[in-house]
Design a protein around this motif. Structure first.
Motif, PDB file in Angstrom:
ATOM      1  N   THR A   6       0.806  -1.220   0.000  1.00 27.74           N
ATOM      2  CA  THR A   6       0.000   0.000   0.000  1.00 27.74           C
ATOM      3  C   THR A   6       0.840   1.272   0.000  1.00 27.74           C
ATOM      4  N   ASP A   7       2.163   1.162   0.220  1.00 29.22           N
ATOM      5  CA  ASP A   7       2.962   2.387   0.363  1.00 29.22           C
ATOM      6  C   ASP A   7       3.073   3.180  -0.920  1.00 29.22           C
ATOM      7  N   PRO A  66      -2.031   6.318  -3.563  1.00 29.96           N
ATOM      8  CA  PRO A  66      -2.360   7.684  -3.141  1.00 29.96           C
ATOM      9  C   PRO A  66      -2.876   7.705  -1.710  1.00 29.96           C
ATOM     10  N   GLY A  67      -2.788   8.858  -1.050  1.00 33.16           N
ATOM     11  CA  GLY A  67      -3.080   8.969   0.372  1.00 33.16           C
ATOM     12  C   GLY A  67      -4.383   8.360   0.822  1.00 33.16           C
ATOM     13  N   TRP A  68      -5.511   8.804   0.243  1.00 33.02           N
ATOM     14  CA  TRP A  68      -6.807   8.322   0.721  1.00 33.02           C
ATOM     15  C   TRP A  68      -7.041   6.873   0.344  1.00 33.02           C
ATOM     16  N   ARG A  84      -4.665   4.628   0.109  1.00 33.61           N
ATOM     17  CA  ARG A  84      -3.865   3.843   1.044  1.00 33.61           C
ATOM     18  C   ARG A  84      -4.581   3.706   2.388  1.00 33.61           C
ATOM     19  N   THR A  85      -5.220   4.766   2.841  1.00 32.30           N
ATOM     20  CA  THR A  85      -5.941   4.712   4.114  1.00 32.30           C
ATOM     21  C   THR A  85      -7.064   3.691   4.055  1.00 32.30           C
ATOM     22  N   GLU A 141      -5.594   0.126   3.936  1.00 31.97           N
ATOM     23  CA  GLU A 141      -5.002  -0.362   5.182  1.00 31.97           C
ATOM     24  C   GLU A 141      -6.045  -0.615   6.260  1.00 31.97           C
ATOM     25  N   ASP A 152       4.804   1.884   9.673  1.00 30.55           N
ATOM     26  CA  ASP A 152       4.319   3.224   9.349  1.00 30.55           C
ATOM     27  C   ASP A 152       2.914   3.179   8.753  1.00 30.55           C
ATOM     28  N   ALA A 153       2.234   2.060   8.892  1.00 30.17           N
ATOM     29  CA  ALA A 153       0.895   1.893   8.325  1.00 30.17           C
ATOM     30  C   ALA A 153      -0.163   2.179   9.378  1.00 30.17           C
TER      31      ALA A 153
END
Length: 261
Positions: free
Chosen positions: A190-191, A194-196, A198-199, A202, A225-226
């Motif tokens: 997932t790293d 994109p930000g949202w 990835r959220t 996760e 860092d997840a």
């Protein structure tokens, strides 16, 4: 759980296993498709998706095992909808048996067939170069989490199947669940998302279980860092499964007892 409930559930379990025995083509298809996807992702996409410093197939196999376990939503939904809309559930309600026995028997039968079906998938993974480096205890823990996820998602599928308006609607909604593993770390990390996205990925229960499986199998380290469920994958997996079971089991039993109302 009383002896009567277990006895009634075992009878329903036997019925579902008889259905599998009389429809082997469905069983073969459901067990073969994950192997086909594993080979496809591993050999067709493997080169393009290879991650620096790691073997993509070692990353992929645990994710495919988890995706297969999460498929309990689709199978649970379709089976429950089929029995509900063909009058089988109505006949069960006329019998002197516990309300929870029917969905419990279905979930147990699905769990048994899944436990058997994970074996050839794991063997194909081993033939592709995947290895279990976390020891026997870690491997048993990983397979335990896979079966727990399957049991929890099957109950979710049963609830949705009992609530469906028709077999066709259940089939269409069940097919849409194919997207859930794609929006997780089952196939790719997932790293790089994109930000949202990835959220969302996760916090997908599949991501927590896939991360836990990789850690227990000894295939990949835990990304600290997840989001919390992925950074603490075993606890996150158990929490997600507990939430699904706490919500879906009583609602599914109530829905069955109420005759679909």
């Amino acid at each position: 759980m009383s002896t009567a409930i277990l006895y009634d559930a075992s009878a329903v379990l036997g019925r579902h296993l008889q259905r599998v025995r009389h429809a082997p083509a469905i069983l073969v298809m459901t067990q073969t498709m994950p192997i086909v996807f594993l080979l496809f992702f591993g050999y067709v996409f493997g080169g393009a998706l290879a991650m620096p410093g790691s073997d993509y197939r070692a990353y992929l196999v645990p994710g495919m095992l988890v995706a297969t376990a999460a498929n309990g939503i689709m199978t649970g939904m379709f089976t429950a909808a089929q029995d509900s809309h063909r009058g089988v559930m109505d006949r069960f309600r006329t019998l002197p048996m516990s309300r929870s026995a029917v969905p419990l028997g279905q979930a147990a039968a699905d769990l048994l067939t899944t436990a058997v079906g994970l074996i050839p998938l794991a063997l194909v993974g081993l033939a592709m170069g995947w290895r279990i480096d976390g020891g026997v205890g870690g491997a048993l823990g990983a397979f335990g989490l896979l079966l727990l996820l399957r049991f929890a998602t099957t109950w979710l599928g049963i609830l949705l199947g009992l609530a469906s308006e028709s077999e066709e609607a259940a089939g269409q909604l069940g097919s849409a669940t194919f997207m859930l593993p794609l929006l997780s770390n089952a196939y790719i990390p997932t790293d790089g998302m994109p930000g949202w996205v990835r959220t969302v990925a996760e916090w997908n229960p599949i991501s927590a279980v896939a991360t836990a499986a990789r850690d227990l199998f000894g295939n990949a380290p835990v990304p600290h860092d997840a989001a919390w469920p992925v950074a603490h994958p075993v606890a996150g997996s158990l929490a997600w499964c507990a939430v699904l079971l706490a919500l879906c089991v009583p609602l599914a039993v109530r829905r069955y007892g109420g005759g679909g109302r």
